[in-house]
Design an enzyme around this catalytic site. Structure first.
Site, PDB file in Angstrom:
ATOM      1  N   THR A  42     -13.816  -4.343  -7.648  1.00  0.00           N
ATOM      2  CA  THR A  42     -15.060  -4.378  -8.425  1.00  0.00           C
ATOM      3  C   THR A  42     -14.896  -3.481  -9.653  1.00  0.00           C
ATOM      4  OG1 THR A  42     -16.327  -4.770  -6.435  1.00  0.00           O
ATOM      5  CG2 THR A  42     -17.540  -3.896  -8.314  1.00  0.00           C
ATOM      6  N   GLY A  69     -26.722   1.238   2.559  1.00  0.00           N
ATOM      7  CA  GLY A  69     -25.628   2.205   2.417  1.00  0.00           C
ATOM      8  C   GLY A  69     -24.348   1.433   2.185  1.00  0.00           C
ATOM      9  N   LYS A  74     -23.862   0.038   8.862  1.00  0.00           N
ATOM     10  CA  LYS A  74     -24.431  -1.196   9.403  1.00  0.00           C
ATOM     11  C   LYS A  74     -23.636  -1.553  10.651  1.00  0.00           C
ATOM     12  CE  LYS A  74     -21.870  -4.732   6.923  1.00  0.00           C
ATOM     13  NZ  LYS A  74     -21.981  -5.960   6.164  1.00  0.00           N
ATOM     14  N   ASP A 123       0.864  -1.184   0.000  1.00  0.00           N
ATOM     15  CA  ASP A 123       0.000   0.000   0.000  1.00  0.00           C
ATOM     16  C   ASP A 123       0.899   1.232   0.000  1.00  0.00           C
ATOM     17  OD1 ASP A 123      -3.255   0.291   1.011  1.00  0.00           O
ATOM     18  OD2 ASP A 123      -2.000   2.094   0.917  1.00  0.00           O
ATOM     19  N   GLY A 137     -35.888  -1.654   6.423  1.00  0.00           N
ATOM     20  CA  GLY A 137     -35.236  -0.678   7.290  1.00  0.00           C
ATOM     21  C   GLY A 137     -35.184   0.683   6.626  1.00  0.00           C
ATOM     22  N   CYS A 171     -20.419  -0.190  -1.273  1.00  0.00           N
ATOM     23  CA  CYS A 171     -20.607  -1.066  -2.441  1.00  0.00           C
ATOM     24  C   CYS A 171     -21.954  -0.900  -3.142  1.00  0.00           C
ATOM     25  CB  CYS A 171     -20.418  -2.508  -2.023  1.00  0.00           C
ATOM     26  SG  CYS A 171     -18.856  -2.767  -1.186  1.00  0.00           S
ATOM     27  N   ARG A 209     -18.534  -9.310   2.967  1.00  0.00           N
ATOM     28  CA  ARG A 209     -19.248  -8.158   3.537  1.00  0.00           C
ATOM     29  C   ARG A 209     -18.427  -7.546   4.650  1.00  0.00           C
ATOM     30  NH1 ARG A 209     -24.264 -11.559   5.290  1.00  0.00           N
ATOM     31  NH2 ARG A 209     -22.522 -12.978   5.456  1.00  0.00           N
TER      32      ARG A 209
HETATM   33  C1  UGA Z   1     -22.032  -5.926   0.075  1.00  0.00           C
HETATM   34  C2  UGA Z   1     -22.357  -7.367  -0.373  1.00  0.00           C
HETATM   35  O1  UGA Z   1     -23.274  -7.966   0.553  1.00  0.00           O
HETATM   36  C3  UGA Z   1     -21.094  -8.216  -0.463  1.00  0.00           C
HETATM   37  O2  UGA Z   1     -21.406  -9.515  -0.966  1.00  0.00           O
HETATM   38  C4  UGA Z   1     -20.110  -7.527  -1.402  1.00  0.00           C
HETATM   39  O3  UGA Z   1     -18.874  -8.230  -1.474  1.00  0.00           O
HETATM   40  C5  UGA Z   1     -19.827  -6.114  -0.896  1.00  0.00           C
HETATM   41  O4  UGA Z   1     -21.064  -5.378  -0.823  1.00  0.00           O
HETATM   42  C6  UGA Z   1     -18.880  -5.462  -1.873  1.00  0.00           C
HETATM   43  O5  UGA Z   1     -19.254  -5.312  -3.044  1.00  0.00           O
HETATM   44  O6  UGA Z   1     -17.719  -5.232  -1.525  1.00  0.00           O
HETATM   45  P1  UGA Z   1     -21.497  -4.749   2.437  1.00  0.00           P
HETATM   46  O7  UGA Z   1     -21.659  -3.462   1.700  1.00  0.00           O
HETATM   47  O8  UGA Z   1     -20.304  -4.934   3.287  1.00  0.00           O
HETATM   48  O9  UGA Z   1     -21.510  -5.996   1.400  1.00  0.00           O
HETATM   49  O10 UGA Z   1     -22.743  -4.913   3.409  1.00  0.00           O
HETATM   50  P2  UGA Z   1     -24.142  -5.698   3.408  1.00  0.00           P
HETATM   51  O11 UGA Z   1     -24.195  -6.568   4.572  1.00  0.00           O
HETATM   52  O12 UGA Z   1     -24.433  -6.310   2.095  1.00  0.00           O
HETATM   53  O13 UGA Z   1     -25.151  -4.494   3.665  1.00  0.00           O
HETATM   54  C7  UGA Z   1     -25.283  -3.426   2.736  1.00  0.00           C
HETATM   55  C8  UGA Z   1     -26.398  -2.513   3.156  1.00  0.00           C
HETATM   56  O14 UGA Z   1     -27.662  -3.153   3.010  1.00  0.00           O
HETATM   57  C9  UGA Z   1     -26.340  -2.082   4.627  1.00  0.00           C
HETATM   58  O15 UGA Z   1     -26.613  -0.701   4.711  1.00  0.00           O
HETATM   59  C10 UGA Z   1     -27.430  -2.881   5.309  1.00  0.00           C
HETATM   60  O16 UGA Z   1     -27.984  -2.208   6.414  1.00  0.00           O
HETATM   61  C11 UGA Z   1     -28.441  -3.002   4.182  1.00  0.00           C
HETATM   62  N1  UGA Z   1     -29.321  -4.187   4.337  1.00  0.00           N
HETATM   63  C12 UGA Z   1     -28.825  -5.444   4.204  1.00  0.00           C
HETATM   64  C13 UGA Z   1     -30.688  -4.010   4.554  1.00  0.00           C
HETATM   65  O17 UGA Z   1     -31.176  -2.858   4.658  1.00  0.00           O
HETATM   66  N2  UGA Z   1     -31.490  -5.107   4.652  1.00  0.00           N
HETATM   67  C14 UGA Z   1     -31.018  -6.370   4.536  1.00  0.00           C
HETATM   68  O18 UGA Z   1     -31.820  -7.327   4.627  1.00  0.00           O
HETATM   69  C15 UGA Z   1     -29.643  -6.548   4.314  1.00  0.00           C
END
Ligand code: UGA
Length: 437
Positions: free
Chosen positions: A121, A255, A318, A30, A251, A258, A152
């Site tokens: 990505t 956010g 989250k 890095d 919810g 990604c 995630r």
């Molecule tokens: C997301 C994907 O889930 C991963 O598979 C992917 O690798 C990653 O993006 C990426 O492209 O790097 P991440 O952003 O870390 O992962 O978090 P998530 O757990 O997917 O949550 C994303 C958002 O969706 C959060 O704000 C969460 O609160 C919201 N969410 C998730 C909901 O509102 N409802 C749900 O049922 C699930």
């Protein structure tokens, strides 16, 4: 195998740490000297459960090393994994400048027949672009592999070690097999595709999950209007294996670093190719409105927000992360500040990152008690387990008015009914008012 990982963000660092854990020699590179110095001492620059213990263990064992020098990092590597950021550009497309720079940096240093793996990505066609950039800077033969990441934040190590699948996109079968061999100790399903399909799988997956969230949020809004309960509705839907239970939590919108950017980037790609992917426009529009939901409800309930104390519980996008990128809390805090409400926020880990974005437009409490003391309303913005375990009858006693807007449905009806005085407004469920005229 000797592996170099370029970029020590969430994806690069988790990948490097996990690859060293399964027996490879990993050099993480890095350009940020401060970050590398911390990492060399076994300190993780990000909050991620389980990361720091594996980091310090493999660092101490000498199988995980860190450097700011491309020369040192690349010279012996058989595999170079590029995991630099691809932030959102001004027009919604992915900004590839870090990636292009990385390609130029590594070109003159590549070992004969090294495999360059793109884990960042990237829009369809980017692997071909990187291949041509490297080719124009070196005569050394090398191979390209697309290997998108699905981890995630908050569960990065678990998601990597127990991935649902690994995607390997390559035109060269020997290179593909070598990357397959690299991951063999993980013992997870591996799917081999061509390069463009691998690139597309990543965006299509994220866009689908974001759309699933916007869909369930819109159903939740309808549930409120017709007197249904989104928890039961999502549960009933999710039991159908074709739908699945995951990502049906209604919810205040998605956010993070990604979904918001990847949905926009896929829409941009569709536009470039003359495909009207209007579904994604709705996914984005629903999410924008949903992020404002608590504010909208509070304005209706409280009428005037000026000088009202609003306690915001949760700032990160989250739980289990200190990441504030595209967090709904930012939009909510700004809307409340515009109305001259007094916002006092508490988050177990994201306070400092939030301060960098929101500055002193809001106040930062050191505890839930401090935030809710004398508040006119509480907004539950992030579903940290600390908040789910709160005794609402105690919380409401400390407030000026016992009004709770729960953006993450952290409480069930029994918990609310245990309060002698409360106004509770969840998402997609009937609101509950107890002990008030
Ligand atoms: C997301 C994907 O889930 C991963 O598979 C992917 O690798 C990653 O993006 C990426 O492209 O790097 P991440 O952003 O870390 O992962 O978090 P998530 O757990 O997917 O949550 C994303 C958002 O969706 C959060 O704000 C969460 O609160 C919201 N969410 C998730 C909901 O509102 N409802 C749900 O049922 C699930």
């Amino acid at each position: 195998m000797k592996i170099a990982v370029l970029g020590t963000g969430y994806v690069g660092l988790s990948t490097g740490v996990c690859l060293s854990e399964i027996g490879h020699h990993v050099m993480c590179i890095d350009i940020d000297e401060q970050k590398i110095n911390k990492l060399r001492q076994g300190i993780s620059p990000i909050y991620e459960p389980g990361l720091e213990s594996l980091l310090s263990k493999n660092n101490a064992a000498g199988t995980l090393q860190f450097t700011t020098s491309h020369q040192e990092g690349i010279k012996n590597a058989e595999i170079i994994i590029i995991a630099v950021g691809t932030p959102q550009g001004d027009d919604g497309s992915a900004d590839l400048s870090f990636l292009v720079q990385a390609a130029k940096d590594i070109s003159p240093l590549l070992k004969h027949d090294a495999i360059v793996v793109i884990k960042s990505t990237v829009p369809v066609g980017t692997n071909d672009l990187v291949k041509s950039i490297i080719s124009s800077h070196t005569n050394t033969p090398f191979k390209m592999v697309s290997n998108p990441e699905f981890l995630r934040q908050g569960s990065a190590i678990k998601d990597t070690m127990k991935a649902d699948r690994i995607i390997i996109g390559a035109e060269d079968s020997a290179a593909a097999l070598k990357i397959k061999e690299m991951y063999r100790p993980l013992n997870v399903p591996i799917l081999m595709t061509n390069v463009r399909s691998a690139e597309m799988i990543k965006y299509a997956s994220n866009a689908f999950l974001a759309t699933k969230i916007s869909f369930i949020n819109e159903v939740a809004n309808l549930c409120e209007a017709v007197g249904a309960n989104i928890i039961d509705v999502a549960n009933g839907m999710g039991k159908d294996k074709r739908i699945g239970e995951a990502f049906l939590q209604a919810g205040i919108g998605y956010g993070g670093s990604c979904f918001p950017k990847d949905v926009k980037a896929l829409l941009h790609t569709a536009g470039l190719h003359g495909v009207n992917f209007s579904l994604l426009k709705e996914t984005i529009a629903i999410n924008d409105a949903q992020q404002k939901l608590l504010f909208t409800k509070a304005r209706i309930r409280l009428n005037q927000l000026k000088d009202k104390k609003i306690a915001m519980l949760g700032l990160s996008f989250k739980p289990e992360t200190d990441d504030m990128r595209e967090a709904p809390s930012i939009k909510i805090a700004r809307l409340l500040s515009q109305e001259k409400a007094k916002v006092v926020a508490y988050d177990p880990v994201a306070k400092e990152n939030a301060r960098r974005i929101l500055g002193d437009t809001i106040e930062y409490a050191r505890s839930v008690d401090e935030a809710v003391e004398n508040a006119d309303a509480v907004f539950i913005v992030t579903e940290w387990s600390e908040f789910k375990q709160l005794d609402l009858s105690e919380v409401t006693k400390q407030m000026k008015q016992p009004i709770i807007f729960d953006g993450r449905n952290c409480f069930n009806e029994d918990q609310i009914r245990a309060c002698s005085k409360i106004e509770y407004y969840p998402v997609g469920k009937p609101s509950i008012v107890i002990g008030l005229e």
